[in-house]
Motif scaffolding. Structure first.
Motif, PDB file in Angstrom:
ATOM      1  N   LEU A  12      -1.166   4.231  -1.543  1.00 46.45           N
ATOM      2  CA  LEU A  12      -2.564   3.945  -1.204  1.00 46.45           C
ATOM      3  C   LEU A  12      -2.762   4.177   0.298  1.00 46.45           C
ATOM      4  CD1 LEU A  12      -3.069   0.625  -3.211  1.00 46.45           C
ATOM      5  CD2 LEU A  12      -4.207   2.815  -3.652  1.00 46.45           C
ATOM      6  N   PRO A  13      -4.011   4.384   0.723  1.00 47.37           N
ATOM      7  CA  PRO A  13      -4.251   4.570   2.162  1.00 47.37           C
ATOM      8  C   PRO A  13      -3.718   3.384   2.965  1.00 47.37           C
ATOM      9  CG  PRO A  13      -6.226   5.100   0.892  1.00 47.37           C
ATOM     10  CD  PRO A  13      -5.240   4.502  -0.078  1.00 47.37           C
ATOM     11  N   LEU A  14      -3.130   3.669   4.115  1.00 44.48           N
ATOM     12  CA  LEU A  14      -2.566   2.617   4.959  1.00 44.48           C
ATOM     13  C   LEU A  14      -3.659   1.929   5.762  1.00 44.48           C
ATOM     14  CD1 LEU A  14       0.661   4.440   6.202  1.00 44.48           C
ATOM     15  CD2 LEU A  14       0.378   2.919   4.221  1.00 44.48           C
ATOM     16  N   GLY A  15      -3.399   0.662   6.118  1.00 47.82           N
ATOM     17  CA  GLY A  15      -4.364  -0.116   6.882  1.00 47.82           C
ATOM     18  C   GLY A  15      -4.131  -0.003   8.383  1.00 47.82           C
ATOM     19  N   ASP A  16      -5.118  -0.481   9.121  1.00 53.14           N
ATOM     20  CA  ASP A  16      -5.102  -0.466  10.579  1.00 53.14           C
ATOM     21  C   ASP A  16      -3.981  -1.377  11.088  1.00 53.14           C
ATOM     22  OD1 ASP A  16      -5.739  -0.470  13.267  1.00 53.14           O
ATOM     23  OD2 ASP A  16      -7.760  -1.247  13.011  1.00 53.14           O
TER      24      ASP A  16
ATOM     25  N   GLN B 166      -9.453   4.420   2.590  1.00 49.36           N
ATOM     26  CA  GLN B 166      -9.211   5.728   3.201  1.00 49.36           C
ATOM     27  C   GLN B 166     -10.106   5.923   4.422  1.00 49.36           C
ATOM     28  OE1 GLN B 166      -6.944   8.205   1.849  1.00 49.36           O
ATOM     29  NE2 GLN B 166      -7.283   8.938   3.925  1.00 49.36           N
TER      30      GLN B 166
ATOM     31  N   ARG C  17       0.839  -1.206   0.000  1.00 49.63           N
ATOM     32  CA  ARG C  17       0.000   0.000   0.000  1.00 49.63           C
ATOM     33  C   ARG C  17       0.869   1.250   0.000  1.00 49.63           C
ATOM     34  NH1 ARG C  17      -5.300  -0.249   3.597  1.00 49.63           N
ATOM     35  NH2 ARG C  17      -5.890  -2.425   3.507  1.00 49.63           N
TER      36      ARG C  17
ATOM     37  N   PRO D 176      -9.798   2.114   7.599  1.00 46.40           N
ATOM     38  CA  PRO D 176      -8.507   1.409   7.546  1.00 46.40           C
ATOM     39  C   PRO D 176      -8.550   0.018   8.178  1.00 46.40           C
ATOM     40  CG  PRO D 176      -8.418   3.265   9.087  1.00 46.40           C
ATOM     41  CD  PRO D 176      -9.704   3.385   8.329  1.00 46.40           C
ATOM     42  N   GLY D 177      -9.546  -0.234   9.042  1.00 47.06           N
ATOM     43  CA  GLY D 177      -9.633  -1.545   9.671  1.00 47.06           C
ATOM     44  C   GLY D 177     -10.414  -2.557   8.862  1.00 47.06           C
TER      45      GLY D 177
END
Lengths: 377, 377
Positions: free
Chosen positions: A296-300, B331, A291, B334-335
């Motif tokens: 790209l947006p980062l994940g939790d 976005q 990502r 994220p989870g």
């Protein structure tokens, strides 16, 4: 259009990017050193990563270039950037992961806490440092070391004599022999556009200079307001920003017996200390790296269970095929997640890892160690 | 030797076997219907699964054959077995997933609770069943139906007239229109050597005959001694044993308003109701299916978080590319774990799914639904 990430290097880190790429709906292409690499399933080219023409040809087939290791020479990296290739992390960041002297200089400039260190050009300078730092020190080749190679403990200037003038180094790095309580690692992911995500700081246990075991989170830091956790996050943030690291950055740290936290080493890629995230975090370091390099947006980065323990599986002298030993471990420990790297099991070589997650640390650690022990004779 | 699993069918179920195969260190080969299938990354052959020569040629390249769907004709399956190919599940089990009349007969023989049913050969017999079962019934084509196709509610014999004599069916299946409180699914994996592993029973929510949402575990069954959980496990065990199913078996069930649990349908492969296990269970249904068909020890089916909610993402009339919509969902949530199938987004087509795991069901369900909603206009 499906985006395509090119990974230079066909080791297990490239291999472990394949599963999240499938889930994310992106493609992975790998420039592997040889046929039959750990990441062979995604290897679209076999060639020498030190050869500019080879790497440029590979880069033309992908949208962004990233790495399984930090060994691509700076001139090759600069040639990629000059051609307009998106490279993450960029050469200006990677140089600090490639050269320990440059890294120590830069971290000191940034005000990041590091062990006492000096540049030494011969046994006399080394002896002077040892005398000033308690009679022992750690001597480092500036480049090319990993997993305990290129590092030795010295107790006199003469101890390091054979390394001076070696290769193309006109100076070596010497550091204090840190009296540490334990080793930690703080992972952070950072996008080119700036977003950052931190996993919990973990404890790493090294054996013979190689990461053997990781406990996540580092025991004692699991509370929300822990001092060590705050400090390690701040250090990782300062380094990621200060060095403009993109993708995953691993900061290896010492927690000293006198309560200091000092930076030991950096890795600008997914790292052994983050393998637990595959099973223990909402977003694994491999997914996050993909990502991040694609912006790209980062994940939790939250944990899915309170504790994770990861143990490396090393190749040994055993005569039994590795597959049979995996089946034995599965039989006895159905809750242990075994990850294979598709490598021949040479003694001491990392051929896989085991992760166990759960709510009770003692139970989790017991099961992880027991499952990993199923690989020993 | 690395073991090689051959999957017939290149859909998303085959695709989702690729990540665990990498971790397990086994190889996946896929016989795909066409170029550019969802499982194209592992597609080693493109051809017609109804053609015996094609399937036999594919089988020669693998150690065991399994399936992405249940549509391979019995003569082709039998030819594989006759040649000594390991086929899991075997044709003797698959026939009950292929033919609803045979399935109802066999389940009734096994004493498994099913809705009232009958074989009907014309409108008069259908009318008689409707009259005896409250004025409405569900008429099924015995073969070829899925996702709500080949099934209709009828209120008179005339309602079904156009289906009699259709295709090669000399009889149809009619069932009572069950007054259900909710739908459930119980997944079990079974090895050829007999070991079984059950995941928690889940609640499935269908829309327009297609699985839309799964809540795991089914609310109310999360306690250790729940009656419904015990009943659904016993039913799944009886079916897996009685039909000698190998690999993953999905049993879709009705929980009636009068507290009965009745079997609706069977699937002998990983199933939409088990997609949550990728993120929510120690061992996913895809990893478990691979272990089971290779007769390797099964993994732990415990949940890693208290609750998982899975929502299917369907293609819609949206003009925006699916990739951009995934990035939007990432976005904002994220989870949320988004899983893409690499398919063109035709309206109503399953193109991916979203799973959220966590400790609070309301929060988990809210975030999963909100992330999935990011795909709607």
């Amino acid at each position: 259009m499906v985006q395509r990430v090119g990974v230079i290097g066909g080791g297990q880190l490239a291999r472990m990017m394949i599963p999240p790429a499938v889930e994310l709906g992106i493609e992975i292409a790998v420039l592997a050193e040889q046929e039959g690499s750990s990441a062979r399933q995604a290897a679209t080219l076999v060639g020498d990563y030190r050869d500019e023409a080879t790497v440029l040809a590979f880069a033309e087939t992908v949208d962004v270039v990233t790495f399984d290791h930090e060994h691509v020479p700076q001139p090759v990296l600069r040639a990629l950037v000059d051609r307009g290739v998106r490279v993450h992390p960029g050469p200006h960041a990677l140089e600090f992961a490639q050269d320990k002297l440059r890294m120590r200089e830069r971290l000191s400039e940034l005000g990041v806490p590091v062990p006492e260190w000096a540049t030494v050009r011969g046994p006399d300078e080394l002896q002077a440092f040892i005398d000033a730092n308690g009679g022992a020190a750690v001597l480092n080749l500036p480049r090319g070391g990993y997993d305990g190679k290129g590092v030795r403990v010295v107790r006199s200037g003469a101890d390091g004599a054979d390394w001076f003038g070696r290769g193309d180094f006109d100076a070596l790095l010497v550091e204090e022999l840190v009296d540490f309580r334990r080793e930690l690692a703080q992972l952070v992911a950072r996008r080119p556009s700036g977003e950052r995500a931190f996993w919990p700081v973990v404890e790493t246990v090294q054996r013979d200079g190689v990461c053997a075991e990781v406990v996540a989170p580092a025991p004692g830091t699991e509370g929300g307001a822990d001092r060590v956790r705050t400090v390690t996050s701040q250090i990782a943030e300062r380094i990621a920003e200060g060095l403009d690291v993109t993708g995953v950055l691993a900061v290896e740290l010492f927690e000293t017996t006198d309560q200091r936290v000092l930076v030991n080493e950096l890795a600008m890629r997914p790292h052994n200390s983050g393998h637990w995230t595959i099973d223990g975090s909402v977003t694994s370091q491999f997914e996050q790296h993909l990502r991040a390099v694609l912006d790209l947006p980062l994940g939790d980065t939250a944990v899915v269970s309170s504790w994770s323990v990861m143990i490396n599986v090393l190749g040994g002298p055993q005569s039994e095929p590795i597959d049979a030993r995996f089946a034995q471990a599965w039989q006895s420990y159905p809750g242990a997640k075994l990850h294979t790297y598709g490598k021949d099991a040479r003694p001491g070589r990392k051929v896989g890892h085991v992760t166990v997650v759960g709510e009770d640390l003692d139970d989790v650690a017991y099961r992880a160690r027991a499952a990993a022990d199923a690989f020993d004779d």
